[in-house]
Enzyme design. Structure first.
Site, PDB file in Angstrom:
ATOM      1  N   LYS A  37       0.842  -1.205   0.000  1.00 43.83           N
ATOM      2  CA  LYS A  37       0.000   0.000   0.000  1.00 43.83           C
ATOM      3  C   LYS A  37       0.875   1.252   0.000  1.00 43.83           C
ATOM      4  CE  LYS A  37      -3.732  -2.485   2.293  1.00 43.83           C
ATOM      5  NZ  LYS A  37      -4.357  -2.870   3.568  1.00 43.83           N
ATOM      6  N   GLN A  50      -4.157  -1.633   9.849  1.00 42.85           N
ATOM      7  CA  GLN A  50      -4.090  -2.952   9.224  1.00 42.85           C
ATOM      8  C   GLN A  50      -4.656  -4.010  10.178  1.00 42.85           C
ATOM      9  OE1 GLN A  50      -3.062  -3.596   5.987  1.00 42.85           O
ATOM     10  NE2 GLN A  50      -3.849  -5.631   6.395  1.00 42.85           N
ATOM     11  N   ASP A  93     -10.891   2.911   4.865  1.00 42.90           N
ATOM     12  CA  ASP A  93     -11.251   1.494   4.768  1.00 42.90           C
ATOM     13  C   ASP A  93     -12.768   1.298   4.812  1.00 42.90           C
ATOM     14  OD1 ASP A  93      -9.230  -0.225   4.182  1.00 42.90           O
ATOM     15  OD2 ASP A  93      -8.583  -0.540   6.260  1.00 42.90           O
TER      16      ASP A  93
END
Ligand code: NAD
Length: 295
Positions: free
Chosen positions: A54, A98, A121
């Site tokens: 990412k 994460q 997200d």
């Protein structure tokens, strides 16, 4: 019939090229450079690789990324404190934690702490609720990537029967709602579904996100269907496979995503798009999360 491959790698490359231009235009116009903060707790190898990919993707398109690596035994309060700091920092437009987190930390609490307007997200309850209402600030990158893959491949969704296997908050549920919003008729299957094959055979569009290698075989798909294999499973020999038994399903359907090279690259590309969107939100120039609302 032998399926055409839905090449996520190539479509994601196009999207990244578009995002690079968007970033340059946004920076020229506003002076802002989109910035994504990534938080990694612990050193799980898969999570470390995902975060590294990412960060690299951000750099390639001109997005600034701030990597925050924290020890696995970090107290939950310290992580909450870190997120509060990033929430307040005006130079950080997007925050990604994460997953999974170590067991002593409540994922729900952490995700609820991220400001919805920095929640790239799309896991904050306010963004999940927004998806239900048809107007989220952000939708999770994987479901958004699946929709983009279908749209850019000219797959008609309206009026089609879409079957989604898996109902997680990360993939299954948001994907089902996005397809519903495009006016597909949607069936959601899960681990307690009886006779999975009966349902999957109804799907003009079949999305499989279960994390079970070869869960869907050739006899379980409709002739000519479009199949999106979200699963990522590492086999004992080290190879990576999806949830769909590729050779026998590909022999029967019209379009299919490979694993790797299908949904995975799209997920990263949509995260970049969401980060640019977060930066636009910060300068008051955007109001929705990459999905048009239809009723
Ligand atoms: P999850 O474990 O949270 O959810 C799995 C879902 O599949 C559950 O809802 C469960 O009910 C269902 N399921 C499991 N076994 C089943 C069975 N035998 N029959 C019917 N349903 C069954 O997983 P997740 O986070 O949704 O991820 C699913 C898969 O997608 C995993 O392999 C994950 O690695 C992969 N994934 C890929 C990407 C990507 O970018 N390519 C992103 C996220 C997740």
């Amino acid at each position: 019939m032998s399926a055409q491959i839905l090449d996520g790698r190539s479509i994601a490359r196009d999207i990244r090229r578009e995002v690079r231009l968007e970033v340059a235009e946004l920076t020229k116009r506003t002076g802002l450079v989109p910035c994504l903060a990534t938080i990694l707790v612990g050193n799980d190898p898969a999570s470390t690789t995902y975060v590294r990919n990412k960060v690299r993707a951000c750099m390639e398109v001109g997005i600034v990324s701030v990597g925050i690596d924290l020890p696995a035994d970090l107290p939950q309060d310290a992580l909450l404190h870190e997120i509060a700091r990033l929430n307040r920092d005006p130079s950080v437009h997007a925050i990604l934690v994460q997953l999974p987190l170590p067991p002593h930390i409540s994922e729900r609490l952490i995700l609820e702490t991220i400001l919805p307007e920095k929640d790239v997200d799309g896991f904050h309850p306010s963004n999940l609720g927004g998806l239900l209402a048809g107007s989220p600030l952000f939708v999770a990158s994987t479901p958004l990537g699946i929709l983009e893959l279908l749209t850019r491949s000219n797959v008609a969704i309206e009026g089609k029967h879409a079957v989604v296997v898996g109902w997680s908050v990360v993939v299954g549920k948001p994907t089902a709602f996005l397809l519903l919003q495009q006016q597909a008729t949607v069936t959601i299957c899960h681990i307690k579904t009886r006779d999975l094959g009966f349902h999957t055979r109804q799907g003009d569009i079949l999305v499989v996100a279960a994390g079970k290698p070869a869960l869907v075989t050739g006899s379980m798909v409709k002739e000519g269907a479009v199949v999106i294999d979200v699963g990522v499973n590492r086999l004992a020999d080290g190879s990576l496979v999806g949830d769909v038994s590729f050779p026998d399903v590909a022999a029967k359907v019209s379009l299919i995503t490979p694993v790797p090279g299908g949904v995975g690259p799209m997920t990263v590309a949509m995260l970049l798009k969401n980060t640019v969107h977060a930066c636009r939100l910060a300068c008051g120039g955007a109001s929705r999360g990459g999905v048009e609302s239809v009723h």
